[in-house]
Design a protein around this motif. Structure first.
Motif, PDB file in Angstrom:
ATOM      1  N   THR A  61      -3.833   2.742   5.009  1.00  0.00           N
ATOM      2  CA  THR A  61      -4.907   1.974   4.219  1.00  0.00           C
ATOM      3  C   THR A  61      -6.206   2.584   4.434  1.00  0.00           C
ATOM      4  O   THR A  61      -6.674   3.062   5.365  1.00  0.00           O
ATOM      5  CB  THR A  61      -4.873   0.445   4.622  1.00  0.00           C
ATOM      6  OG1 THR A  61      -3.531   0.000   4.250  1.00  0.00           O
ATOM      7  CG2 THR A  61      -5.927  -0.116   3.891  1.00  0.00           C
ATOM      8  N   THR A  62      -6.902   2.865   3.242  1.00  0.00           N
ATOM      9  CA  THR A  62      -8.083   3.409   3.100  1.00  0.00           C
ATOM     10  C   THR A  62      -9.189   2.208   3.627  1.00  0.00           C
ATOM     11  O   THR A  62      -9.196   1.211   3.074  1.00  0.00           O
ATOM     12  CB  THR A  62      -8.733   3.720   1.825  1.00  0.00           C
ATOM     13  OG1 THR A  62      -7.858   4.844   1.238  1.00  0.00           O
ATOM     14  CG2 THR A  62     -10.193   4.413   1.894  1.00  0.00           C
ATOM     15  N   THR A  84      -4.685   2.189  -1.173  1.00  0.00           N
ATOM     16  CA  THR A  84      -5.489   0.776  -1.893  1.00  0.00           C
ATOM     17  C   THR A  84      -4.539  -0.338  -1.672  1.00  0.00           C
ATOM     18  O   THR A  84      -3.299  -0.044  -2.109  1.00  0.00           O
ATOM     19  CB  THR A  84      -5.551   1.191  -3.203  1.00  0.00           C
ATOM     20  OG1 THR A  84      -6.539   2.105  -3.718  1.00  0.00           O
ATOM     21  CG2 THR A  84      -6.304  -0.013  -3.995  1.00  0.00           C
ATOM     22  N   HIS A  91      -2.894  -3.614  -2.577  1.00  0.00           N
ATOM     23  CA  HIS A  91      -2.948  -3.999  -3.998  1.00  0.00           C
ATOM     24  C   HIS A  91      -1.629  -4.869  -4.253  1.00  0.00           C
ATOM     25  O   HIS A  91      -0.746  -4.792  -3.266  1.00  0.00           O
ATOM     26  CB  HIS A  91      -2.797  -2.989  -4.869  1.00  0.00           C
ATOM     27  CG  HIS A  91      -1.629  -2.087  -4.833  1.00  0.00           C
ATOM     28  ND1 HIS A  91      -1.497  -1.006  -3.932  1.00  0.00           N
ATOM     29  CD2 HIS A  91      -0.433  -1.921  -5.529  1.00  0.00           C
ATOM     30  CE1 HIS A  91      -0.319  -0.400  -4.282  1.00  0.00           C
ATOM     31  NE2 HIS A  91       0.333  -1.024  -5.257  1.00  0.00           N
ATOM     32  N   THR A 138     -13.488   1.088  -4.260  1.00  0.00           N
ATOM     33  CA  THR A 138     -13.147   0.796  -5.689  1.00  0.00           C
ATOM     34  C   THR A 138     -13.491   1.932  -6.576  1.00  0.00           C
ATOM     35  O   THR A 138     -14.696   2.238  -6.787  1.00  0.00           O
ATOM     36  CB  THR A 138     -13.843  -0.642  -6.148  1.00  0.00           C
ATOM     37  OG1 THR A 138     -13.399  -1.533  -5.482  1.00  0.00           O
ATOM     38  CG2 THR A 138     -13.650  -0.742  -7.548  1.00  0.00           C
ATOM     39  N   ALA A 188     -12.451  -0.371   2.271  1.00  0.00           N
ATOM     40  CA  ALA A 188     -11.853  -0.350   0.681  1.00  0.00           C
ATOM     41  C   ALA A 188     -12.965   0.398  -0.248  1.00  0.00           C
ATOM     42  O   ALA A 188     -14.167   0.399  -0.043  1.00  0.00           O
ATOM     43  CB  ALA A 188     -11.430  -1.382   0.164  1.00  0.00           C
ATOM     44  N   VAL A 216       0.927  -1.286   0.037  1.00  0.00           N
ATOM     45  CA  VAL A 216      -0.085  -0.063  -0.025  1.00  0.00           C
ATOM     46  C   VAL A 216       0.991   1.355   0.085  1.00  0.00           C
ATOM     47  O   VAL A 216       1.988   1.337   0.440  1.00  0.00           O
ATOM     48  CB  VAL A 216      -1.004  -0.066   1.104  1.00  0.00           C
ATOM     49  CG1 VAL A 216      -0.374  -0.058   2.336  1.00  0.00           C
ATOM     50  CG2 VAL A 216      -2.020   1.133   1.218  1.00  0.00           C
ATOM     51  N   VAL A 257      -5.280   2.974  -8.948  1.00  0.00           N
ATOM     52  CA  VAL A 257      -4.903   2.523  -7.999  1.00  0.00           C
ATOM     53  C   VAL A 257      -4.490   3.746  -6.895  1.00  0.00           C
ATOM     54  O   VAL A 257      -3.406   4.125  -6.857  1.00  0.00           O
ATOM     55  CB  VAL A 257      -3.625   1.394  -8.080  1.00  0.00           C
ATOM     56  CG1 VAL A 257      -3.326   1.085  -6.498  1.00  0.00           C
ATOM     57  CG2 VAL A 257      -3.809   0.511  -8.954  1.00  0.00           C
ATOM     58  N   THR A 317      -0.191   7.812  -5.624  1.00  0.00           N
ATOM     59  CA  THR A 317      -1.415   7.558  -6.525  1.00  0.00           C
ATOM     60  C   THR A 317      -0.939   6.797  -8.027  1.00  0.00           C
ATOM     61  O   THR A 317       0.142   7.394  -8.577  1.00  0.00           O
ATOM     62  CB  THR A 317      -2.583   8.264  -6.475  1.00  0.00           C
ATOM     63  OG1 THR A 317      -3.091   8.551  -5.274  1.00  0.00           O
ATOM     64  CG2 THR A 317      -3.363   8.053  -7.681  1.00  0.00           C
ATOM     65  N   TYR A 346      -6.636  -6.373  -5.276  1.00  0.00           N
ATOM     66  CA  TYR A 346      -6.901  -4.980  -5.480  1.00  0.00           C
ATOM     67  C   TYR A 346      -8.346  -4.754  -4.292  1.00  0.00           C
ATOM     68  O   TYR A 346      -9.422  -5.022  -4.761  1.00  0.00           O
ATOM     69  CB  TYR A 346      -7.615  -4.819  -6.951  1.00  0.00           C
ATOM     70  CG  TYR A 346      -8.110  -3.744  -7.415  1.00  0.00           C
ATOM     71  CD1 TYR A 346      -7.175  -2.404  -7.586  1.00  0.00           C
ATOM     72  CD2 TYR A 346      -9.353  -3.284  -7.858  1.00  0.00           C
ATOM     73  CE1 TYR A 346      -7.443  -1.341  -7.836  1.00  0.00           C
ATOM     74  CE2 TYR A 346      -9.714  -2.040  -8.490  1.00  0.00           C
ATOM     75  CZ  TYR A 346      -8.780  -0.962  -8.399  1.00  0.00           C
ATOM     76  OH  TYR A 346      -9.090   0.267  -8.815  1.00  0.00           O
ATOM     77  N   GLY A 347      -7.679  -4.169  -3.215  1.00  0.00           N
ATOM     78  CA  GLY A 347      -8.674  -3.988  -2.384  1.00  0.00           C
ATOM     79  C   GLY A 347      -8.596  -5.014  -1.219  1.00  0.00           C
ATOM     80  O   GLY A 347      -7.998  -6.139  -1.223  1.00  0.00           O
TER      81      GLY A 347
END
Length: 318
Positions: free
Chosen positions: A215-216, A168, A170, A221, A219, A95, A164, A112, A128-129
């Motif tokens: 981390t968000t 996120t 990942h 998307t 999550a 992340v 991303v 980002t 992814y997430g």
């Protein structure tokens, strides 16, 4: 004004392979090269200009001393970094921080990024997430190693595109080659690395506490609004327009005329052969060729049978 063609910078990775040679024809120092830093002003791998009056200069030098090439864009560092990644094996689960956290704790921008899938083997997937609902749950699942329950896996195929944002969780899976457009940052927090060891028998450092902090949760998307404009047999696809970067694909079949849309333009050939024509001068293009079109260049023509991923700097909302 001429386009600035750039020399690739290669990075060996535990998960790297040799496809940057077999697909793009680059001469590699070994068969564990994971990354080509195609356009970079970052000190961990800065690009050098290969042609014209600025031959031998680095992107960082030009940013410092010839800011007019970049439309006098403000900022301490060249803001974008373009890579081609060859994942022969799985990348670590990771992340990235946002700008505020990155500048405070690492002394550089956050990260980002976005991915265009150049190729993917059958069955390839990305992480992814995540599935944690709260930060406490995230911390508990990480510390207990509940990876199958925590991580979201997404199948991918050639031509897919993913945004991303920082925060996120990942990972790029094995058998995938991507072009990555990102902020100019080399800060990565590893969450999990499959307990693998390097050639010396050492595991790589993890950054659990930082990962939990940045981390968000829960999550998110991002929803993409991808659009395409046809120009004869050619096309321009718009993938993203954000405060960090705008990303496009130029698919050329015959010819394609392109008008400037940002302060300056970055581009990398991901497939095929052809020519770039600027102010009546022709430049040969082949897979892996990367270049910057400085601010003074307002239009150009592409001809041949090829595809490029292009980007321009975003407009900050700060």
């Amino acid at each position: 004004m001429e386009p600035l063609f750039l020399k690739p910078v290669f990075h060996e990775k535990i998960w790297g392979g040799d496809q940057l040679h077999t697909v793009f024809g680059f001469e590699l120092p070994n068969d564990k090269i994971g990354e080509d830093w195609a356009i970079s002003g970052h000190p961990h791998g800065v690009s050098i200009v290969e042609n014209g009056p600025f031959k031998g200069k680095s992107v960082a030098e030009l940013w410092e001393h010839n800011r007019e090439l970049f439309g006098d864009q403000p900022g301490k560092v060249f803001p974008l970094l373009i890579k081609i990644l060859d994942a022969e094996d799985d990348l670590s689960v990771q992340v990235h921080p946002d700008d505020a956290y990155g500048l405070k704790h690492e002394g550089e921008l956050g990260k980002t990024e976005c991915w265009y899938i150049i190729d993917a083997k059958p069955g390839a997937e990305i992480i992814y997430g995540h599935n944690a609902k709260t930060r406490d749950e995230l911390a508990a699942m990480i510390k207990d190693g509940q990876w199958d329950d925590l991580l979201r896996r997404v199948p991918v195929k050639k031509g897919d595109f993913f945004f991303v944002p920082s925060g996120t969780i990942h990972a790029i899976g094995k058998g995938i080659m991507i072009l990555e457009t990102q902020q100019s940052s080399d800060t990565t927090y590893r969450v999990y690395d499959y307990d693998r060891k390097d050639d010396a028998g050492n595991t790589r450092e993890l950054h659990i506490e930082q990962s939990i902090e940045v981390t968000t949760v829960p999550a998110r998307t991002p929803e993409l609004e991808i659009s395409e404009i046809r120009k004869g047999d050619s096309a321009i696809t718009t993938y993203l327009e954000t405060e960090f970067f705008n990303v496009y694909q130029w698919d050329v079949s015959g010819e394609l005329n392109v008008e400037k849309t940002g302060l300056y333009t970055l581009a990398t050939v991901i497939r095929g052969y052809g020519n770039l024509i600027v102010a009546g001068k022709t430049y040969e293009l082949k897979p892996g060729t990367s270049f910057i079109l400085p601010a003074a260049i307002t239009s150009w023509e592409l001809e041949g049978d090829l595809s490029l991923i292009a980007s321009t700097p975003g407009e900050s909302k700060k």
